[in-house]
Write a protein that holds these residues in place. Structure first.
Motif, PDB file in Angstrom:
ATOM      1  N   VAL A 179       0.838  -1.207   0.000  1.00  0.00           N
ATOM      2  CA  VAL A 179       0.000   0.000   0.000  1.00  0.00           C
ATOM      3  C   VAL A 179       0.869   1.252   0.000  1.00  0.00           C
TER       4      VAL A 179
ATOM      5  N   THR B 276       0.606   3.345  -3.481  1.00  0.00           N
ATOM      6  CA  THR B 276      -0.124   4.601  -3.272  1.00  0.00           C
ATOM      7  C   THR B 276       0.774   5.805  -3.531  1.00  0.00           C
TER       8      THR B 276
ATOM      9  N   ASP C 118       1.820   6.031  -7.260  1.00  0.00           N
ATOM     10  CA  ASP C 118       0.665   6.408  -8.063  1.00  0.00           C
ATOM     11  C   ASP C 118       0.353   7.902  -7.928  1.00  0.00           C
TER      12      ASP C 118
ATOM     13  N   ALA D  32      -1.519   8.008   1.548  1.00  0.00           N
ATOM     14  CA  ALA D  32      -2.009   9.046   0.638  1.00  0.00           C
ATOM     15  C   ALA D  32      -1.685  10.443   1.169  1.00  0.00           C
TER      16      ALA D  32
ATOM     17  N   TYR E 255      -9.490  11.793  -1.771  1.00  0.00           N
ATOM     18  CA  TYR E 255      -8.804  11.816  -0.482  1.00  0.00           C
ATOM     19  C   TYR E 255      -9.131  13.092   0.287  1.00  0.00           C
TER      20      TYR E 255
END
Length: 183
Positions: A15, A19, A22, A157, A182
């Motif tokens: 993750v 994340t 990305d 994030a 988000y």
């Protein structure tokens, strides 16, 4: 020349890696995944494989930012990888940024880069940061000087958006964060 290098070791936290990579790429920040060894295929802590862009030996340029994702086994590999340690010290000596999430701030603490710095980490890793003379905070993302740390998968994030803000601007971080729901 890449603006960001994310180092990947076997047992990385998926993750945190995916994340962050990305969000940086969505923000149009050139980002390369660098395998800690010479194998481009790297398996994460939960058996998800990724293909790194470059092996450690080929990542010779000095990016604006180096990121270390966490994950127990991946962090252990980074703690034992002395050429990586030299690269991280050179990064700070050149006035460039470092970021680490989850257990990975322990790597920065071990080599003295968190001394007298505010930092955060995955719960249970605090003793190693304190041994490196870091000042532990309760925040999910902490930036002190050139170093940004974060707590774990659920904060990936927010961590990535803070890095976008640092490398680009607030508007880009807001735009990407809102587009991904988000913010």
């Amino acid at each position: 020349m890449s603006q960001v290098h994310i180092y990947v070791a076997t047992g990385f936290e998926e993750v945190e890696l995916i994340t962050v990579a990305d969000i940086l790429r969505r923000s149009e920040i050139p980002t390369q995944l660098i395998s800690l060894n010479e194998q481009l295929n790297v398996v994460g802590a939960h058996a998800i494989s990724i293909c790194a862009d470059l092996p450690f030996s080929a990542a010779s340029d000095q990016p604006e930012l180096i990121i270390l994702p966490g994950g127990g086994p991946g962090t252990q590999a980074m703690l034992q990888h002395h050429p990586l340690h030299q690269r991280l010290i050179s990064q700070i000596d050149a006035g460039k940024r470092l970021a680490a999430i989850c257990a990975a701030p322990m790597v920065l603490a071990q080599i003295g880069l968190l001394a007298n710095k505010n930092a955060c980490c995955f719960p249970g890793c605090e003793a190693q940061l304190l041994a490196g003379q870091a000042q532990i905070t309760a925040f999910n993302v902490v930036t002190d000087g050139l170093i940004t740390t974060s707590r774990g998968p659920a904060t990936a994030a927010l961590f990535a958006l803070e890095l976008v803000r640092q490398l680009k601007d607030d508007a880009t971080a807001q735009q990407v964060g809102k587009a991904m729901l988000y913010l």
